[in-house]
Design a protein around this motif. Structure first.
Motif, PDB file in Angstrom:
ATOM      1  N   SER A  33       0.831  -1.207   0.000  1.00 47.88           N
ATOM      2  CA  SER A  33       0.000   0.000   0.000  1.00 47.88           C
ATOM      3  C   SER A  33       0.864   1.254   0.000  1.00 47.88           C
ATOM      4  O   SER A  33       0.486   2.278  -0.576  1.00 47.88           O
ATOM      5  CB  SER A  33      -1.004  -0.034   1.160  1.00 47.88           C
TER       6      SER A  33
ATOM      7  N   ARG B 176       1.769   1.856  -3.566  1.00 49.13           N
ATOM      8  CA  ARG B 176       0.590   2.332  -4.314  1.00 49.13           C
ATOM      9  C   ARG B 176       0.283   3.794  -3.985  1.00 49.13           C
ATOM     10  O   ARG B 176      -0.134   4.557  -4.862  1.00 49.13           O
ATOM     11  CB  ARG B 176      -0.628   1.476  -3.973  1.00 49.13           C
ATOM     12  N   THR B 177       0.471   4.170  -2.722  1.00 52.93           N
ATOM     13  CA  THR B 177       0.219   5.572  -2.344  1.00 52.93           C
ATOM     14  C   THR B 177       1.213   6.495  -3.043  1.00 52.93           C
ATOM     15  O   THR B 177       0.846   7.548  -3.566  1.00 52.93           O
ATOM     16  CB  THR B 177       0.326   5.732  -0.809  1.00 52.93           C
TER      17      THR B 177
ATOM     18  N   ALA C 298       2.654   5.763  -5.831  1.00 55.48           N
ATOM     19  CA  ALA C 298       2.296   5.683  -7.254  1.00 55.48           C
ATOM     20  C   ALA C 298       1.222   6.711  -7.603  1.00 55.48           C
ATOM     21  O   ALA C 298       1.274   7.353  -8.660  1.00 55.48           O
ATOM     22  CB  ALA C 298       1.815   4.270  -7.596  1.00 55.48           C
ATOM     23  N   ASP C 299       0.246   6.875  -6.701  1.00 51.50           N
ATOM     24  CA  ASP C 299      -0.826   7.840  -6.951  1.00 51.50           C
ATOM     25  C   ASP C 299      -0.280   9.270  -6.993  1.00 51.50           C
ATOM     26  O   ASP C 299      -0.591  10.041  -7.906  1.00 51.50           O
ATOM     27  CB  ASP C 299      -1.899   7.704  -5.859  1.00 51.50           C
TER      28      ASP C 299
ATOM     29  N   ALA D 192       3.648  -0.855  -9.489  1.00 50.93           N
ATOM     30  CA  ALA D 192       2.307  -0.257  -9.479  1.00 50.93           C
ATOM     31  C   ALA D 192       2.055   0.618 -10.697  1.00 50.93           C
ATOM     32  O   ALA D 192       1.500   1.702 -10.596  1.00 50.93           O
ATOM     33  CB  ALA D 192       2.121   0.546  -8.184  1.00 50.93           C
ATOM     34  N   ARG D 193       2.425   0.121 -11.871  1.00 49.91           N
ATOM     35  CA  ARG D 193       2.226   0.914 -13.104  1.00 49.91           C
ATOM     36  C   ARG D 193       0.759   1.319 -13.262  1.00 49.91           C
ATOM     37  O   ARG D 193       0.460   2.462 -13.611  1.00 49.91           O
ATOM     38  CB  ARG D 193       2.699   0.118 -14.325  1.00 49.91           C
ATOM     39  N   ASP D 194      -0.166   0.386 -12.999  1.00 50.28           N
ATOM     40  CA  ASP D 194      -1.591   0.697 -13.183  1.00 50.28           C
ATOM     41  C   ASP D 194      -2.016   1.874 -12.306  1.00 50.28           C
ATOM     42  O   ASP D 194      -2.816   2.705 -12.728  1.00 50.28           O
ATOM     43  CB  ASP D 194      -2.458  -0.533 -12.842  1.00 50.28           C
ATOM     44  N   ASP D 195      -1.495   1.922 -11.084  1.00 50.77           N
ATOM     45  CA  ASP D 195      -1.865   3.021 -10.176  1.00 50.77           C
ATOM     46  C   ASP D 195      -1.298   4.344 -10.674  1.00 50.77           C
ATOM     47  O   ASP D 195      -1.942   5.380 -10.573  1.00 50.77           O
ATOM     48  CB  ASP D 195      -1.357   2.730  -8.754  1.00 50.77           C
TER      49      ASP D 195
ATOM     50  N   ARG E  22      -3.400   5.354 -13.722  1.00 48.70           N
ATOM     51  CA  ARG E  22      -4.751   5.777 -13.337  1.00 48.70           C
ATOM     52  C   ARG E  22      -4.720   7.219 -12.821  1.00 48.70           C
ATOM     53  O   ARG E  22      -5.525   8.051 -13.225  1.00 48.70           O
ATOM     54  CB  ARG E  22      -5.304   4.843 -12.254  1.00 48.70           C
ATOM     55  N   ALA E  23      -3.763   7.511 -11.931  1.00 46.09           N
ATOM     56  CA  ALA E  23      -3.674   8.871 -11.368  1.00 46.09           C
ATOM     57  C   ALA E  23      -3.290   9.883 -12.442  1.00 46.09           C
ATOM     58  O   ALA E  23      -3.812  11.002 -12.476  1.00 46.09           O
ATOM     59  CB  ALA E  23      -2.659   8.884 -10.227  1.00 46.09           C
TER      60      ALA E  23
ATOM     61  N   ARG F 145      -6.276  10.527 -14.625  1.00 42.68           N
ATOM     62  CA  ARG F 145      -7.286  11.254 -13.860  1.00 42.68           C
ATOM     63  C   ARG F 145      -6.961  12.749 -13.815  1.00 42.68           C
ATOM     64  O   ARG F 145      -7.827  13.591 -13.931  1.00 42.68           O
ATOM     65  CB  ARG F 145      -7.295  10.669 -12.432  1.00 42.68           C
TER      66      ARG F 145
END
Ligand code: ZN
Length: 396
Positions: free
Chosen positions: A306, A309-310, A312-313, A344-347, A350-351, A354
Motif C-alpha cells: 500500500s 501504491r500511495t 504511485a498515486d 504499481a504501473r496501473d496506479d 490511473r492517477a 485522472r
C-alpha cells in the motif's frame, strides 16, 4: 551543443574531426563506409580524418573478420582501448560513485564510497573524489590519460560560477565546490559540474531510453526528487540553470516537512523517505532499506504494497502536472520511481489519466531509464568529454 559551420580549412578539419569522433562516441564502432554516409563527406576525407584521430590515440581501425563478401571490406573504426577517459562522479547523499569512462561511454573501472551518518560536506566530498580518481588511474590501462572530471550533484548548480547553489539533502548552500576540486588537481584536468537529473536525461537522450525522443522528462527520486527536461531536442536549463526542481513544488502547505525548509513539497510524497515512512519503517533511506520495501511489496506484505501504491498515486499526479506544462512524448522514471513503476504501473497510469488535461489521450509513455542507475554518472562523463569532442586536436 550547437555546431556552427566554420570557414577556414584548418577549422573545418578540426570541426569534422570532432563530428567523426562524436559519431563513434555516441553510436559505437562503425565502418568507414557508414561514416562516409552519415557525415556526407568523401571517402578520402573520412580516411584522412580517421587516420588523424588514430594518430591522436583516440580511435583504432581494423579489418572486419568473418563473412565472405565481394570486394574489399570497409575498415571498422572503434574507440581505442587504452585511449583517454573521463573521470565521472555521481555524488549522492548516501554514496559517491566515481568511474573511469572511456570514449563510447563504456565504464572501465568504478569506485564506490558509502557515506554513512551525516552527508559529506563539500571538502570531504572533494577529498573522496580526488582519492577515487587516483584509485581509478591505477586500474585503467597504464598509458590512458584522464581528459577531465565531470560531477553530478543532487542540487542546483550555477551555470555561471560552477558553484553548488543549493543541495537541500546534502545541506550545502553557495558552495564553491568546482573551485575546491580544481584546487586539488592539475590545471590540465578541467572540472565541470551538473545537476543529477539534468545529466541523467542527457545520457538517456544520447544512449538510453530517450535516444529517439526529443521531448522527454527524466523524473528521478533518490533521497531527493528532481527532473531533467529535454524540449525540442534541447536541454531546458532556465535563466540560472536551475530548471527542473520539481521535487520542491509545494503541493500541500500543511504537509510533511521537507529538507528545503518548506512543507508539503512533491519530494515529501514521492521521495524515498516518504516511501519508507508510508511503509511504517522508521529508518533512513539507503539502497538496501528502499529495495527491501519493494521486495516486501512483491512478496505480498500489505503495508509495503500500500505504501508503493500511495506513492504511485502521488507520482501519477506529479507527472500529470509536468505533462500539462511540457507535453513530453516520454517520461523516464529513475531511482526508486523505477521500482514504483514496476510494482504499481496501473496506479501511476490511473492517477496520471485522472489528473492530466485531456485524459489518457494526453498521457506520455512511461519507461524506466535504459542506463539503469548509471544515467547521472554517464551524463557526468559527457560533461568531461565535451571539450575533446568539440576539438580533438586542441584539447590534447
Ligand atoms: Zn522541498
Amino acid at each position: 551543443v550547437t555546431r556552427v559551420p566554420v570557414a577556414r580549412p584548418d577549422a573545418i578539419r578540426r570541426h569534422n574531426l570532432g563530428l567523426l569522433l562524436g559519431q563513434v562516441h555516441r553510436d559505437g564502432e562503425m565502418t568507414r563506409a557508414e561514416l562516409t554516409q552519415r557525415l556526407r563527406l568523401s571517402r578520402s576525407t573520412i580516411g584522412a580524418l580517421v587516420a588523424e584521430l588514430t594518430e591522436l590515440g583516440l580511435l583504432d581501425e581494423r579489418v572486419p573478420s568473418g563473412g565472405v563478401r565481394a570486394g574489399r571490406p570497409s575498415h571498422v573504426v572503434a574507440p581505442r582501448p587504452g585511449g583517454p577517459y573521463a573521470v565521472a562522479v555521481d555524488l549522492d547523499i548516501t554514496h559517491i560513485t566515481t568511474a573511469a569512462v572511456g570514449i563510447g561511454g563504456h565504464i572501465l573501472a568504478r569506485h564506490v564510497v558509502e557515506t554513512t551518518g551525516t552527508p559529506p560536506g563539500p571538502r570531504e566530498a572533494a577529498a573522496h573524489i580526488i582519492d577515487a580518481a587516483s584509485v581509478l588511474a591505477a586500474q585503467v590501462d597504464g598509458a590512458a590519460r584522464p581528459v577531465g572530471i565531470g560531477v553530478s550533484v543532487p542540487g542546483t548548480v550555477s551555470r555561471r560560477s560552477g558553484s553548488v547553489e543549493f543541495a537541500p539533502n546534502l545541506n550545502w548552500r553557495h558552495e564553491t565546490f568546482g573551485a575546491m576540486l580544481a584546487d586539488a588537481v592539475p590545471p590540465s584536468l578541467p572540472i565541470s559540474l551538473g545537476n543529477d537529473a539534468d545529466l541523467a536525461v542527457l545520457a538517456e537522450h544520447l544512449r538510453g531510453n530517450a535516444r529517439d525522443c526529443d521531448d522527454v522528462i527524466y523524473l528521478m527520486a533518490r533521497i531527493g526528487v528532481g527532473a531533467g527536461i529535454i524540449a525540442n531536442g534541447r536541454p531546458l536549463r532556465g535563466y540560472e540553470g536551475f530548471a527542473g526542481e520539481v521535487g520542491h513544488n509545494v503541493v500541500d502547505p500543511s504537509g510533511p516537512h521537507c529538507h528545503c525548509g518548506k512543507r508539503g513539497c512533491v519530494e515529501t510524497f514521492i521521495g524515498e523517505q516518504a516511501l519508507l515512512t508510508l511503509a511504517g519503517r522508521d529508518e533512513a533511506a539507503t539502497t538496501e532499506s528502499v529495495a527491501k520495501v519493494f521486495a516486501d511489496a512483491f512478496n505480498g506484505d500489505p503495508l509495503a504494497a500500500s505504501a508503493v501504491r500511495t506513492v504511485a498515486d502521488a507520482l501519477g499526479r506529479t507527472i500529470a502536472s509536468l505533462v500539462n506544462i511540457f507535453d513530453p512524448e516520454r517520461v523516464l522514471l529513475g531511482g526508486s520511481l523505477a521500482g514504483v513503476l514496476e510494482f504499481a504501473r496501473d496506479d501511476v497510469v490511473r492517477a496520471l489519466n485522472r489528473d492530466v488535461l485531456g485524459g489518457s489521450e494526453s498521457a506520455p509513455q512511461l519507461m524506466p531509464p535504459g542506463l539503469g542507475d548509471d544515467s547521472s554518472l554517464l551524463g557526468a562523463a559527457e560533461l568531461a568529454f565535451a571539450d575533446l569532442l568539440l576539438d580533438p586536436v586542441g584539447s590534447r
